[in-house]
Design a protein around this motif. Structure first.
Motif, PDB file in Angstrom:
ATOM      1  N   LEU A  18     -59.459 -10.124  37.048  1.00 29.90           N
ATOM      2  CA  LEU A  18     -60.124  -9.105  37.854  1.00 29.90           C
ATOM      3  C   LEU A  18     -59.405  -7.788  37.643  1.00 29.90           C
ATOM      4  O   LEU A  18     -58.193  -7.778  37.372  1.00 29.90           O
ATOM      5  N   ARG A  19     -60.128  -6.697  37.809  1.00 28.94           N
ATOM      6  CA  ARG A  19     -59.496  -5.391  37.809  1.00 28.94           C
ATOM      7  C   ARG A  19     -59.818  -4.689  39.112  1.00 28.94           C
ATOM      8  O   ARG A  19     -60.987  -4.453  39.428  1.00 28.94           O
ATOM      9  N   LEU A  20     -58.780  -4.370  39.837  1.00 30.52           N
ATOM     10  CA  LEU A  20     -58.918  -3.618  41.075  1.00 30.52           C
ATOM     11  C   LEU A  20     -58.788  -2.130  40.784  1.00 30.52           C
ATOM     12  O   LEU A  20     -58.021  -1.719  39.907  1.00 30.52           O
ATOM     13  N   SER A  21     -59.531  -1.345  41.538  1.00 32.53           N
ATOM     14  CA  SER A  21     -59.438   0.108  41.449  1.00 32.53           C
ATOM     15  C   SER A  21     -59.133   0.668  42.826  1.00 32.53           C
ATOM     16  O   SER A  21     -59.527   0.087  43.846  1.00 32.53           O
ATOM     17  N   CYS A  22     -58.464   1.779  42.836  1.00 34.28           N
ATOM     18  CA  CYS A  22     -58.163   2.480  44.086  1.00 34.28           C
ATOM     19  C   CYS A  22     -58.423   3.959  43.838  1.00 34.28           C
ATOM     20  O   CYS A  22     -57.683   4.603  43.073  1.00 34.28           O
ATOM     21  N   ALA A  23     -59.456   4.465  44.469  1.00 40.46           N
ATOM     22  CA  ALA A  23     -59.825   5.867  44.320  1.00 40.46           C
ATOM     23  C   ALA A  23     -59.206   6.681  45.442  1.00 40.46           C
ATOM     24  O   ALA A  23     -59.288   6.306  46.620  1.00 40.46           O
ATOM     25  N   ALA A  24     -58.590   7.784  45.069  1.00 39.90           N
ATOM     26  CA  ALA A  24     -57.906   8.633  46.040  1.00 39.90           C
ATOM     27  C   ALA A  24     -58.608   9.968  46.181  1.00 39.90           C
ATOM     28  O   ALA A  24     -59.089  10.534  45.198  1.00 39.90           O
ATOM     29  N   SER A  25     -58.645  10.440  47.396  1.00 39.88           N
ATOM     30  CA  SER A  25     -59.164  11.779  47.632  1.00 39.88           C
ATOM     31  C   SER A  25     -58.004  12.766  47.594  1.00 39.88           C
ATOM     32  O   SER A  25     -56.842  12.379  47.642  1.00 39.88           O
ATOM     33  N   GLY A  26     -58.317  14.030  47.544  1.00 41.32           N
ATOM     34  CA  GLY A  26     -57.267  15.033  47.574  1.00 41.32           C
ATOM     35  C   GLY A  26     -56.956  15.587  46.202  1.00 41.32           C
ATOM     36  O   GLY A  26     -57.258  14.976  45.179  1.00 41.32           O
ATOM     37  N   ARG A  27     -56.301  16.726  46.203  1.00 43.74           N
ATOM     38  CA  ARG A  27     -56.063  17.443  44.959  1.00 43.74           C
ATOM     39  C   ARG A  27     -54.694  17.163  44.356  1.00 43.74           C
ATOM     40  O   ARG A  27     -54.401  17.626  43.279  1.00 43.74           O
ATOM     41  N   THR A  28     -53.852  16.391  45.064  1.00 51.96           N
ATOM     42  CA  THR A  28     -52.479  16.229  44.616  1.00 51.96           C
ATOM     43  C   THR A  28     -52.150  14.776  44.294  1.00 51.96           C
ATOM     44  O   THR A  28     -51.024  14.333  44.505  1.00 51.96           O
ATOM     45  N   PHE A  29     -53.111  14.062  43.764  1.00 54.23           N
ATOM     46  CA  PHE A  29     -52.909  12.637  43.466  1.00 54.23           C
ATOM     47  C   PHE A  29     -51.689  12.428  42.580  1.00 54.23           C
ATOM     48  O   PHE A  29     -50.940  11.468  42.763  1.00 54.23           O
ATOM     49  N   SER A  30     -51.483  13.301  41.631  1.00 55.49           N
ATOM     50  CA  SER A  30     -50.371  13.144  40.694  1.00 55.49           C
ATOM     51  C   SER A  30     -49.010  13.360  41.347  1.00 55.49           C
ATOM     52  O   SER A  30     -47.981  13.151  40.715  1.00 55.49           O
ATOM     53  N   SER A  31     -49.000  13.752  42.590  1.00 56.20           N
ATOM     54  CA  SER A  31     -47.747  13.931  43.325  1.00 56.20           C
ATOM     55  C   SER A  31     -47.290  12.648  44.020  1.00 56.20           C
ATOM     56  O   SER A  31     -46.208  12.630  44.618  1.00 56.20           O
ATOM     57  N   TYR A  32     -48.095  11.608  43.943  1.00 47.24           N
ATOM     58  CA  TYR A  32     -47.826  10.378  44.666  1.00 47.24           C
ATOM     59  C   TYR A  32     -47.445   9.235  43.738  1.00 47.24           C
ATOM     60  O   TYR A  32     -48.143   8.975  42.750  1.00 47.24           O
ATOM     61  N   THR A  33     -46.369   8.549  44.082  1.00 47.08           N
ATOM     62  CA  THR A  33     -46.131   7.226  43.523  1.00 47.08           C
ATOM     63  C   THR A  33     -47.155   6.286  44.152  1.00 47.08           C
ATOM     64  O   THR A  33     -47.389   6.337  45.361  1.00 47.08           O
ATOM     65  N   MET A  34     -47.755   5.452  43.341  1.00 46.80           N
ATOM     66  CA  MET A  34     -48.792   4.558  43.837  1.00 46.80           C
ATOM     67  C   MET A  34     -48.324   3.106  43.732  1.00 46.80           C
ATOM     68  O   MET A  34     -47.647   2.728  42.777  1.00 46.80           O
ATOM     69  N   GLY A  35     -48.711   2.332  44.716  1.00 44.20           N
ATOM     70  CA  GLY A  35     -48.323   0.928  44.720  1.00 44.20           C
ATOM     71  C   GLY A  35     -49.474   0.026  45.113  1.00 44.20           C
ATOM     72  O   GLY A  35     -50.458   0.469  45.726  1.00 44.20           O
ATOM     73  N   TRP A  36     -49.357  -1.227  44.717  1.00 51.51           N
ATOM     74  CA  TRP A  36     -50.268  -2.276  45.160  1.00 51.51           C
ATOM     75  C   TRP A  36     -49.454  -3.294  45.953  1.00 51.51           C
ATOM     76  O   TRP A  36     -48.346  -3.671  45.539  1.00 51.51           O
ATOM     77  N   PHE A  37     -50.027  -3.736  47.048  1.00 52.03           N
ATOM     78  CA  PHE A  37     -49.437  -4.755  47.898  1.00 52.03           C
ATOM     79  C   PHE A  37     -50.509  -5.799  48.182  1.00 52.03           C
ATOM     80  O   PHE A  37     -51.700  -5.569  47.950  1.00 52.03           O
ATOM     81  N   ARG A  38     -50.082  -6.937  48.687  1.00 45.80           N
ATOM     82  CA  ARG A  38     -51.056  -7.964  49.063  1.00 45.80           C
ATOM     83  C   ARG A  38     -50.577  -8.719  50.286  1.00 45.80           C
ATOM     84  O   ARG A  38     -49.378  -8.793  50.555  1.00 45.80           O
ATOM     85  N   GLN A  39     -51.540  -9.283  51.000  1.00 49.72           N
ATOM     86  CA  GLN A  39     -51.218 -10.085  52.171  1.00 49.72           C
ATOM     87  C   GLN A  39     -52.123 -11.300  52.199  1.00 49.72           C
ATOM     88  O   GLN A  39     -53.354 -11.169  52.280  1.00 49.72           O
ATOM     89  N   ALA A  40     -51.503 -12.457  52.107  1.00 47.34           N
ATOM     90  CA  ALA A  40     -52.219 -13.723  52.181  1.00 47.34           C
ATOM     91  C   ALA A  40     -52.302 -14.173  53.640  1.00 47.34           C
ATOM     92  O   ALA A  40     -51.477 -13.759  54.457  1.00 47.34           O
ATOM     93  N   PRO A  41     -53.261 -15.018  53.968  1.00 45.49           N
ATOM     94  CA  PRO A  41     -53.394 -15.484  55.360  1.00 45.49           C
ATOM     95  C   PRO A  41     -52.112 -16.130  55.856  1.00 45.49           C
ATOM     96  O   PRO A  41     -51.530 -16.992  55.182  1.00 45.49           O
TER      97      PRO A  41
END
Length: 118
Positions: A18-41
């Motif tokens: 699978l490929r997950l995508s995360c779309a961000a709003s705002g003009r300064t996306f490149s200023s953010y470190t981005m991460g993926w997290f998960r939570q199982a039941p």
């Protein structure tokens, strides 16, 4: 401030991708470190992967190393998580998050469900 919206989750058989995508709003996306997290039941949220602001640096949890790949397209304000060789234990709600300028992850998406059947 940034708003995050994940997509791409679903049901897949073990060994699939699978490929997950995360779309961000705002003009300064490149200023953010981005991460993926998960939570199982019944479990605490755990770190999966992160990518530096430029995309040149990545880091993975041992449990996904070699199977998952994080990437980003700053022109599209989007971060991705390519998940291969999926296992039932990868079943969780997956969240993307943004950290500004070395701070903690202060912005979170609503999550997308990934279910891997055996």
């Amino acid at each position: 401030q940034v708003q995050l919206v994940e997509s791409g989750g679903g049901l897949v058989q073990a060994g699939g991708s699978l490929r997950l995508s995360c779309a961000a709003s705002g003009r300064t996306f490149s200023s953010y470190t981005m991460g993926w997290f998960r939570q199982a039941p019944g479990k605490e949220r755990e770190f999966v992967a992160r990518i530096s602001r430029s995309g040149s640096g990545t880091y993975y949890a041992d449990s996904v190393k070699g199977r998952f790949t994080i990437s980003r397209d700053n022109a599209k304000n989007t971060v991705y998580l390519q998940m291969n060789s999926l296992k039932p234990e990868d079943t969780a709600v997956y969240y993307c998050a943004a950290a500004f300028n070395g701070q903690d992850y202060g912005y979170w998406g609503q999550g997308t469900q990934v279910t891997v059947s055996s």
